[in-house]
Write a protein that holds these residues in place. Structure first.
Motif, PDB file in Angstrom:
ATOM      1  N   LYS A  81       0.823  -1.150  -0.151  1.00  0.00           N
ATOM      2  CA  LYS A  81       0.343   0.086  -0.041  1.00  0.00           C
ATOM      3  C   LYS A  81       0.877   1.349  -0.081  1.00  0.00           C
ATOM      4  O   LYS A  81       0.406   2.412  -0.393  1.00  0.00           O
ATOM      5  CB  LYS A  81      -0.985  -0.153   1.024  1.00  0.00           C
ATOM      6  N   CYS A  82       2.334   1.059   0.238  1.00  0.00           N
ATOM      7  CA  CYS A  82       3.051   2.367   0.176  1.00  0.00           C
ATOM      8  C   CYS A  82       3.233   3.073  -0.875  1.00  0.00           C
ATOM      9  O   CYS A  82       3.292   2.254  -2.004  1.00  0.00           O
ATOM     10  CB  CYS A  82       4.518   1.950   0.938  1.00  0.00           C
ATOM     11  N   GLU A  83       3.277   4.233  -0.984  1.00  0.00           N
ATOM     12  CA  GLU A  83       3.504   4.918  -2.389  1.00  0.00           C
ATOM     13  C   GLU A  83       5.009   5.077  -2.313  1.00  0.00           C
ATOM     14  O   GLU A  83       5.731   5.664  -1.309  1.00  0.00           O
ATOM     15  CB  GLU A  83       2.693   6.324  -2.348  1.00  0.00           C
ATOM     16  N   PHE A  84       5.726   4.998  -3.250  1.00  0.00           N
ATOM     17  CA  PHE A  84       7.106   5.243  -3.698  1.00  0.00           C
ATOM     18  C   PHE A  84       6.967   6.589  -4.287  1.00  0.00           C
ATOM     19  O   PHE A  84       6.872   6.781  -5.491  1.00  0.00           O
ATOM     20  CB  PHE A  84       7.523   4.112  -4.557  1.00  0.00           C
ATOM     21  N   LYS A  85       7.264   7.538  -3.522  1.00  0.00           N
ATOM     22  CA  LYS A  85       7.474   9.036  -4.179  1.00  0.00           C
ATOM     23  C   LYS A  85       8.834   9.217  -4.533  1.00  0.00           C
ATOM     24  O   LYS A  85       9.765   8.986  -4.129  1.00  0.00           O
ATOM     25  CB  LYS A  85       7.095  10.034  -2.884  1.00  0.00           C
ATOM     26  N   THR A  86       8.846   9.912  -5.995  1.00  0.00           N
ATOM     27  CA  THR A  86      10.085  10.036  -6.701  1.00  0.00           C
ATOM     28  C   THR A  86      10.370  11.709  -6.560  1.00  0.00           C
ATOM     29  O   THR A  86       9.447  12.710  -6.677  1.00  0.00           O
ATOM     30  CB  THR A  86      10.216   9.802  -7.986  1.00  0.00           C
ATOM     31  N   TYR A  87      11.531  12.003  -6.162  1.00  0.00           N
ATOM     32  CA  TYR A  87      11.978  13.362  -6.273  1.00  0.00           C
ATOM     33  C   TYR A  87      13.243  13.981  -7.070  1.00  0.00           C
ATOM     34  O   TYR A  87      14.299  12.775  -7.308  1.00  0.00           O
ATOM     35  CB  TYR A  87      12.492  13.879  -4.704  1.00  0.00           C
ATOM     36  N   VAL A  88      13.153  15.135  -7.626  1.00  0.00           N
ATOM     37  CA  VAL A  88      14.178  15.568  -8.370  1.00  0.00           C
ATOM     38  C   VAL A  88      14.722  16.841  -8.036  1.00  0.00           C
ATOM     39  O   VAL A  88      13.461  17.954  -7.921  1.00  0.00           O
ATOM     40  CB  VAL A  88      13.873  15.497  -9.952  1.00  0.00           C
ATOM     41  N   GLY A  89      15.597  17.081  -7.496  1.00  0.00           N
ATOM     42  CA  GLY A  89      16.057  18.481  -7.137  1.00  0.00           C
ATOM     43  C   GLY A  89      15.052  18.785  -5.698  1.00  0.00           C
ATOM     44  O   GLY A  89      14.866  19.960  -5.704  1.00  0.00           O
ATOM     45  N   ASN A  90      14.792  17.723  -5.015  1.00  0.00           N
ATOM     46  CA  ASN A  90      14.174  18.074  -3.626  1.00  0.00           C
ATOM     47  C   ASN A  90      12.447  18.260  -4.156  1.00  0.00           C
ATOM     48  O   ASN A  90      11.979  18.896  -3.073  1.00  0.00           O
ATOM     49  CB  ASN A  90      14.571  18.964  -2.732  1.00  0.00           C
ATOM     50  N   GLU A  91      12.145  18.134  -5.391  1.00  0.00           N
ATOM     51  CA  GLU A  91      10.740  18.304  -5.639  1.00  0.00           C
ATOM     52  C   GLU A  91      10.180  17.532  -6.208  1.00  0.00           C
ATOM     53  O   GLU A  91      10.772  16.286  -7.225  1.00  0.00           O
ATOM     54  CB  GLU A  91      10.852  19.561  -6.957  1.00  0.00           C
ATOM     55  N   GLU A  92       8.919  17.056  -5.608  1.00  0.00           N
ATOM     56  CA  GLU A  92       8.278  15.616  -5.894  1.00  0.00           C
ATOM     57  C   GLU A  92       7.771  15.795  -7.743  1.00  0.00           C
ATOM     58  O   GLU A  92       7.260  16.633  -7.987  1.00  0.00           O
ATOM     59  CB  GLU A  92       6.992  15.445  -5.072  1.00  0.00           C
ATOM     60  N   ILE A  93       8.367  14.679  -8.186  1.00  0.00           N
ATOM     61  CA  ILE A  93       7.929  14.697  -9.565  1.00  0.00           C
ATOM     62  C   ILE A  93       7.339  13.413  -9.825  1.00  0.00           C
ATOM     63  O   ILE A  93       7.816  12.247  -9.271  1.00  0.00           O
ATOM     64  CB  ILE A  93       9.337  14.694 -10.358  1.00  0.00           C
ATOM     65  N   LYS A  94       6.244  13.144 -10.595  1.00  0.00           N
ATOM     66  CA  LYS A  94       5.664  11.849 -10.944  1.00  0.00           C
ATOM     67  C   LYS A  94       5.987  11.755 -12.546  1.00  0.00           C
ATOM     68  O   LYS A  94       5.265  12.142 -13.425  1.00  0.00           O
ATOM     69  CB  LYS A  94       3.988  12.143 -11.109  1.00  0.00           C
ATOM     70  N   GLY A  95       6.967  10.834 -12.588  1.00  0.00           N
ATOM     71  CA  GLY A  95       7.241  10.610 -14.139  1.00  0.00           C
ATOM     72  C   GLY A  95       7.502   9.267 -14.342  1.00  0.00           C
ATOM     73  O   GLY A  95       6.860   8.529 -13.611  1.00  0.00           O
TER      74      GLY A  95
ATOM     75  N   TRP B  42       7.302   2.251 -10.364  1.00  0.00           N
ATOM     76  CA  TRP B  42       7.173   1.606  -8.946  1.00  0.00           C
ATOM     77  C   TRP B  42       5.662   1.667  -8.408  1.00  0.00           C
ATOM     78  O   TRP B  42       5.574   0.893  -7.495  1.00  0.00           O
ATOM     79  CB  TRP B  42       8.086   2.599  -7.868  1.00  0.00           C
ATOM     80  N   ASN B  43       4.992   2.615  -8.954  1.00  0.00           N
ATOM     81  CA  ASN B  43       3.772   2.492  -8.237  1.00  0.00           C
ATOM     82  C   ASN B  43       2.475   2.153  -9.330  1.00  0.00           C
ATOM     83  O   ASN B  43       1.123   2.008  -8.862  1.00  0.00           O
ATOM     84  CB  ASN B  43       3.369   4.000  -8.128  1.00  0.00           C
ATOM     85  N   ILE B  44       2.612   2.128 -10.523  1.00  0.00           N
ATOM     86  CA  ILE B  44       1.649   1.537 -11.401  1.00  0.00           C
ATOM     87  C   ILE B  44       2.168   0.195 -12.008  1.00  0.00           C
ATOM     88  O   ILE B  44       1.446  -0.856 -11.848  1.00  0.00           O
ATOM     89  CB  ILE B  44       1.450   2.706 -12.630  1.00  0.00           C
ATOM     90  N   GLU B  45       3.163   0.268 -12.898  1.00  0.00           N
ATOM     91  CA  GLU B  45       3.448  -0.992 -13.838  1.00  0.00           C
ATOM     92  C   GLU B  45       4.806  -1.327 -13.722  1.00  0.00           C
ATOM     93  O   GLU B  45       5.780  -0.896 -14.670  1.00  0.00           O
ATOM     94  CB  GLU B  45       2.959  -0.751 -15.298  1.00  0.00           C
ATOM     95  N   PRO B  46       5.542  -2.199 -13.041  1.00  0.00           N
ATOM     96  CA  PRO B  46       6.990  -2.414 -12.862  1.00  0.00           C
ATOM     97  C   PRO B  46       7.313  -3.323 -14.038  1.00  0.00           C
ATOM     98  O   PRO B  46       8.323  -3.143 -14.627  1.00  0.00           O
ATOM     99  CB  PRO B  46       7.128  -3.242 -11.408  1.00  0.00           C
ATOM    100  N   ASN B  47       6.327  -4.081 -14.630  1.00  0.00           N
ATOM    101  CA  ASN B  47       6.506  -5.010 -15.536  1.00  0.00           C
ATOM    102  C   ASN B  47       4.975  -5.210 -16.529  1.00  0.00           C
ATOM    103  O   ASN B  47       4.346  -4.954 -15.757  1.00  0.00           O
ATOM    104  CB  ASN B  47       7.467  -6.323 -15.297  1.00  0.00           C
ATOM    105  N   ILE B  48       5.204  -5.947 -17.465  1.00  0.00           N
ATOM    106  CA  ILE B  48       3.929  -6.152 -18.237  1.00  0.00           C
ATOM    107  C   ILE B  48       3.163  -7.264 -17.758  1.00  0.00           C
ATOM    108  O   ILE B  48       1.852  -7.297 -18.051  1.00  0.00           O
ATOM    109  CB  ILE B  48       4.437  -6.446 -19.883  1.00  0.00           C
ATOM    110  N   ASN B  49       3.581  -8.054 -16.913  1.00  0.00           N
ATOM    111  CA  ASN B  49       2.788  -9.201 -16.311  1.00  0.00           C
ATOM    112  C   ASN B  49       2.408  -8.881 -14.716  1.00  0.00           C
ATOM    113  O   ASN B  49       1.531  -9.466 -14.376  1.00  0.00           O
ATOM    114  CB  ASN B  49       3.574 -10.322 -16.261  1.00  0.00           C
ATOM    115  N   GLU B  50       2.912  -7.911 -14.052  1.00  0.00           N
ATOM    116  CA  GLU B  50       2.431  -7.501 -12.801  1.00  0.00           C
ATOM    117  C   GLU B  50       1.951  -5.937 -12.761  1.00  0.00           C
ATOM    118  O   GLU B  50       2.764  -5.356 -13.081  1.00  0.00           O
ATOM    119  CB  GLU B  50       3.596  -7.755 -11.969  1.00  0.00           C
ATOM    120  N   SER B  51       1.184  -6.008 -11.619  1.00  0.00           N
ATOM    121  CA  SER B  51       0.902  -4.719 -11.316  1.00  0.00           C
ATOM    122  C   SER B  51       1.872  -4.114 -10.179  1.00  0.00           C
ATOM    123  O   SER B  51       2.517  -5.217  -9.527  1.00  0.00           O
ATOM    124  CB  SER B  51      -0.595  -4.583 -10.492  1.00  0.00           C
TER     125      SER B  51
END
Length: 384
Positions: free
Chosen positions: A52-66, A72-81
Motif C-alpha cells: 500500500k506504500c507509495e514510492f514518491k520520486t523527487y528530483v532536486g528535492n521537488e516531488e515529480i511523477k514521471g 514503482w507505483n503502477i506497472e513495474p513490468n508487463i505481467n504484474e501490477s
C-alpha cells in the motif's frame, strides 16, 4: 502391500483381537502445520501492508511523477501490477531473508531464485537468476541489480526449529482429542485369516466399507460373518471434552506469538485482536514496517540514483498511506497543521486521499496570528 501390513498402521493386533477406531477407518490423520500457516500469515500481512506504500520520486528535492514513479507505483513490468510486484518482493525478502530485482528492457523483475558469488573486495555477481520458468544465461553484477538483505541469520530456519516443538505438543493434543471423540470397538475373530483368501476379502470389505458406513450413519446396523464378534466400547473415554480443544488453541496461540515476535509484529495483530488497535498499529508500523521500508529505501536509492541523492534526487517510501484516515475524526488536527504552517491545504488533501486543488492559496503555508516569533514575545515583555 498385504491387508495385515496395511492394518498395522491403523489397528493394534493382539492375537485374534483387533481394536477398531472410527478415525482409523476414515484414515483422517491430518496434522496441523502451524509453522507454515503462521509464517505465511505473517509474511502475507506484512507484504500486503507495504504494497500500500507509495514510492514518491523527487528530483532536486521537488516531488515529480514521471517514468520512475510510474514504474514503482503502477506497472513495474508487463505481467504484474505494482501491488503484486511489491508483495512478491517483500515475501521473498522475509521468507528467504534476501531478494533480488533485475531490470530487463526497462522492466523490474523479482527473481524467484538466484546464486550469489561473494567476494571481500571485488564486486559480487549473481548467476542462475530465475524468474518463473525462465533462467537467464548471463551473470548480473551487484551494481546492475537491487539486492535486499534483511538479516544475517535465516529467520525462517530459526522459526522452524522453534515451532517444531510446539507442533509436537500440538500433535499430542490432537491425538488426545481424536481419541476422546472417536467411536471405538473390538472385533474378536474365532480363527486367524492367514491363508484363507475368502476370509481376508471379507475382512477387507468389513473394514474398508461396512464399518466406515456404520460409523458415519446416524442409525445403522452391520452384518458380521460367523467367527466375528464386535463389541462397542463406551464410557467416559469416548465423550468429547473441551479441554482438548483448549489445549490445541493455547499451543497454536503460543506458536503464533513466537512467529509474530520473530517478525517484530505485535502478536495481537497476527491473532486478529482488535482491542487497543490504535497503539498496536503504531507499534507495528514503527518496529516492523519502517525497518523493512528503510531496507528498500537505501538499496533503491543507491542503485537507481547513486550520488544524485546528494542533489535531492531520490525515492521515498511513504508509509503514511498505510493507515485508513477518517477526515471527520482528524478535523481538529487537520486545522492545527494548517494553522501552524506545517502543511499547506493541498499537502493535507493528498495525505487524506483527496486530489489537490492546485490553486495559488491552497499551495501556500498559513499561520494564525496567535503564533509569533519568540524574540518578539521577549521583546514585548521587556517593553512593558
Amino acid at each position: 502391500m498385504g491387508f495385515w501390513d496395511w492394518t498395522k498402521n491403523f489397528f493394534t493386533e493382539n492375537q485374534e483381537t483387533i481394536y477398531v477406531t472410527q478415525k482409523a477407518i476414515e484414515n483422517a490423520s491430518t496434522k496441523l502445520n502451524i509453522k507454515m500457516f503462521g509464517i505465511a500469515m505473517a509474511i502475507g500481512f506484512i507484504a500486503s501492508t507495504i504494497s500500500k506504500c507509495e514510492f514518491k520520486t523527487y528530483v532536486g528535492n521537488e516531488e515529480i511523477k514521471g517514468s520512475e514513479y510510474y514504474l514503482w507505483n503502477i506497472e513495474p513490468n508487463i505481467n504484474e501490477s505494482s501491488s503484486q510486484f511489491k508483495r512478491k518482493l517483500i515475501s521473498q525478502l522475509l521468507f528467504f531473508d534476501e531478494a533480488l530485482i533485475v531490470e530487463v528492457n526497462g522492466q523490474l523483475l523479482v527473481a524467484d531464485s538466484f546464486y550469489q558469488h561473494e567476494f571481500a573486495v571485488a564486486e559480487n555477481y549473481f548467476t542462475d537468476v530465475t524468474v518463473k520458468d525462465f533462467t537467464f544465461n548471463k551473470s548480473f553484477k551487484m551494481s546492475e541489480v537491487m539486492y535486499f538483505k534483511s538479516n544475517d541469520m535465516n529467520i525462517r530456519q530459526l522459526l522452524v526449529e522453534l515451532i517444531n516443538g510446539y507442533e509436537e505438543l500440538n500433535g499430542m493434543a490432537e491425538g488426545k482429542y481424536k481419541r476422546s471423540g472417536g467411536r471405538k470397538g473390538i472385533i474378536k475373530l474365532s480363527k486367524s485369516p492367514s491363508g484363507d483368501k475368502k476370509f481376508q476379502d471379507e475382512l477387507n470389505d468389513l473394514f474398508n466399507n461396512q464399518f466406515k458406513n456404520y460409523f458415519e450413519a446416524e442409525n445403522a446396523v452391520i452384518h458380521l460373518s460367523n467367527g466375528m464378534d464386535y463389541t462397542e466400547q463406551g464410557g467416559e473415554a469416548t465423550k468429547k471434552s473441551t479441554s482438548e480443544i483448549s489445549d490445541i488453541q493455547n499451543i497454536t496461540k503460543e506458536a503464533f506469538d513466537r512467529i509474530a515476535q520473530a517478525f517484530k509484529m505485535p502478536p495481537a495483530l497476527l491473532r486478529g485482536d482488535i482491542a487497543g488497535i490504535g497503539e498496536i498499529t503504531d507499534n507495528y508500523l514503527t518496529f516492523c514496517i519502517d525497518p523493512i521500508c528503510k531496507i528498500l529505501y537505501e538499496e533503491v536509492n543507491r542503485k537507481r540514483y547513486g550520488k544524485e541523492f546528494l542533489k535531492g534526487s531520490y525515492i521515498k517510501v511513504d508509509t503514511t498511506s498505510i493507515r485508513h484516515i477518517d477526515i471527520f475524526s482528524i478535523s481538529e488536527a487537520f486545522d492545527k497543521l494548517i494553522a501552524s504552517g506545517g502543511y499547506s491545504v493541498d499537502e493535507l488533501r493528498v495525505k487524506v486521499g483527496d486530489n489537490p486543488l492546485n490553486t495559488e492559496w491552497s499551495t501556500r503555508h498559513w499561520m494564525t496570528k496567535n503564533y509569533s516569533d519568540i524574540e518578539n514575545i521577549e521583546g514585548g515583555e521587556s517593553d512593558e
